[in-house]
Design a protein around this motif. Sequence first.
Motif, PDB file in Angstrom:
ATOM      1  N   UNK A  80      14.291 160.965 -40.828  1.00  0.00           N
ATOM      2  CA  UNK A  80      14.119 161.376 -39.442  1.00  0.00           C
ATOM      3  C   UNK A  80      13.400 160.339 -38.607  1.00  0.00           C
ATOM      4  N   UNK A  81      12.502 159.571 -39.228  1.00  0.00           N
ATOM      5  CA  UNK A  81      11.772 158.498 -38.547  1.00  0.00           C
ATOM      6  C   UNK A  81      11.009 157.706 -39.598  1.00  0.00           C
ATOM      7  N   UNK A 122       7.829 157.143 -39.390  1.00  0.00           N
ATOM      8  CA  UNK A 122       6.598 157.911 -39.604  1.00  0.00           C
ATOM      9  C   UNK A 122       6.816 159.024 -40.628  1.00  0.00           C
ATOM     10  N   UNK A 123       7.927 159.731 -40.519  1.00  0.00           N
ATOM     11  CA  UNK A 123       8.212 160.806 -41.466  1.00  0.00           C
ATOM     12  C   UNK A 123       8.424 160.261 -42.876  1.00  0.00           C
ATOM     13  N   UNK A 124       8.975 159.046 -42.982  1.00  0.00           N
ATOM     14  CA  UNK A 124       9.176 158.448 -44.294  1.00  0.00           C
ATOM     15  C   UNK A 124       7.855 158.091 -44.958  1.00  0.00           C
ATOM     16  N   UNK A 125       6.857 157.722 -44.159  1.00  0.00           N
ATOM     17  CA  UNK A 125       5.574 157.303 -44.705  1.00  0.00           C
ATOM     18  C   UNK A 125       4.606 158.458 -44.945  1.00  0.00           C
ATOM     19  N   UNK A 126       4.869 159.600 -44.316  1.00  0.00           N
ATOM     20  CA  UNK A 126       3.957 160.741 -44.454  1.00  0.00           C
ATOM     21  C   UNK A 126       3.775 161.182 -45.906  1.00  0.00           C
ATOM     22  N   UNK A 180       7.489 149.850 -35.678  1.00  0.00           N
ATOM     23  CA  UNK A 180       8.323 151.053 -35.593  1.00  0.00           C
ATOM     24  C   UNK A 180       7.460 152.296 -35.411  1.00  0.00           C
ATOM     25  N   UNK A 181       6.309 152.333 -36.072  1.00  0.00           N
ATOM     26  CA  UNK A 181       5.433 153.498 -35.967  1.00  0.00           C
ATOM     27  C   UNK A 181       4.946 153.734 -34.545  1.00  0.00           C
ATOM     28  N   UNK A 182       4.818 152.672 -33.749  1.00  0.00           N
ATOM     29  CA  UNK A 182       4.348 152.865 -32.372  1.00  0.00           C
ATOM     30  C   UNK A 182       5.486 152.855 -31.371  1.00  0.00           C
ATOM     31  N   UNK A 240      18.082 136.820 -40.978  1.00  0.00           N
ATOM     32  CA  UNK A 240      18.905 137.318 -39.871  1.00  0.00           C
ATOM     33  C   UNK A 240      18.444 138.740 -39.552  1.00  0.00           C
ATOM     34  N   UNK A 241      18.817 139.290 -38.420  1.00  0.00           N
ATOM     35  CA  UNK A 241      18.341 140.632 -38.069  1.00  0.00           C
ATOM     36  C   UNK A 241      18.832 141.742 -38.990  1.00  0.00           C
ATOM     37  N   UNK A 242      19.935 141.533 -39.680  1.00  0.00           N
ATOM     38  CA  UNK A 242      20.599 142.625 -40.392  1.00  0.00           C
ATOM     39  C   UNK A 242      19.746 143.360 -41.421  1.00  0.00           C
ATOM     40  N   UNK A 243      18.967 142.680 -42.277  1.00  0.00           N
ATOM     41  CA  UNK A 243      18.166 143.442 -43.245  1.00  0.00           C
ATOM     42  C   UNK A 243      17.187 144.404 -42.582  1.00  0.00           C
ATOM     43  N   UNK A 244      16.528 143.963 -41.527  1.00  0.00           N
ATOM     44  CA  UNK A 244      15.553 144.836 -40.883  1.00  0.00           C
ATOM     45  C   UNK A 244      16.239 145.995 -40.161  1.00  0.00           C
ATOM     46  N   UNK A 245      17.360 145.726 -39.549  1.00  0.00           N
ATOM     47  CA  UNK A 245      18.114 146.818 -38.927  1.00  0.00           C
ATOM     48  C   UNK A 245      18.538 147.838 -39.979  1.00  0.00           C
ATOM     49  N   UNK A 246      18.954 147.366 -41.145  1.00  0.00           N
ATOM     50  CA  UNK A 246      19.390 148.264 -42.217  1.00  0.00           C
ATOM     51  C   UNK A 246      18.232 149.117 -42.723  1.00  0.00           C
ATOM     52  N   UNK A 247      17.043 148.525 -42.873  1.00  0.00           N
ATOM     53  CA  UNK A 247      15.869 149.278 -43.330  1.00  0.00           C
ATOM     54  C   UNK A 247      15.514 150.379 -42.340  1.00  0.00           C
ATOM     55  N   UNK A 248      15.387 150.016 -41.080  1.00  0.00           N
ATOM     56  CA  UNK A 248      14.954 150.978 -40.076  1.00  0.00           C
ATOM     57  C   UNK A 248      15.987 152.086 -39.897  1.00  0.00           C
TER      58      UNK A 248
END
Length: 257
Positions: free
Chosen positions: A231-232, A234-238, A166-168, A215-223
Amino acid sequence: MTLRVDGLLNLRDLGGMPTGTGATVQPGRLWRSENQTLLTPAALDALVEQGLSDVIDLRTDFEVNGSPSPFAERAGVAYHHLSYFPTAADDDADVLDQALPWVDNELKVTPVTGNEHADGYLMFLAMRPDSVIAALRAIAGAEGAALVHCAVGRDRTGFTVALALALVGVADDVIAADYARTADAIVDVIANLWKDPTYEAEAGGRIDPDAVRPTPEPMLAILDHLTRTHGSVRAALTPLGWTDADQAALERHLLDA
């Protein structure tokens, strides 16, 4: 793309994934798998021969002490042990009740996404942000292929790889589809893992495929959650320590041809 190494059933190269800017994740930069503790010397050599330079081991202290990584002392491979669980419980066998995919997860998670698995993964950011950032930095700093793994290569591994991609700029649906690919192998991976003495006590007989296949759903929910609330990714990790220099290094490693 799938890599072929005897003894690893959930090994793959994340190369070939497109980003929103038209770049592509380069092959031989980021791999994911289950743990390597049962591999033969020939299989370990095969990983190195295919370009492995860094191993990012996300297992707990209990797991690593019981089944040390064969790469921990290997010359020419940088080994990074980064547990995602609190240090107070990290060397306790009971932590496996939270870390492994076939047992009841007893983590006290805060419901924020509407998806139980996603909420559990987000707890890694709350429990061990230092380890999450360090894992991403290890990927960014690798000279060759950085191999991210935990026990079976689904949860801790999937979360870390998703953040890196996601970061890239890899699209959420592409990331989630890769996470779900572990479903093809996970039953066999778990059965194989039970051959390791550290995990055999957790063996529960028959594995319920529906309970362990991602299944894809957990990762879609996280992102989606990280993007909506910050906002992104990257912004969450800053605020956790991810810097512009870290971002540039990750982009160079994963995207530069």
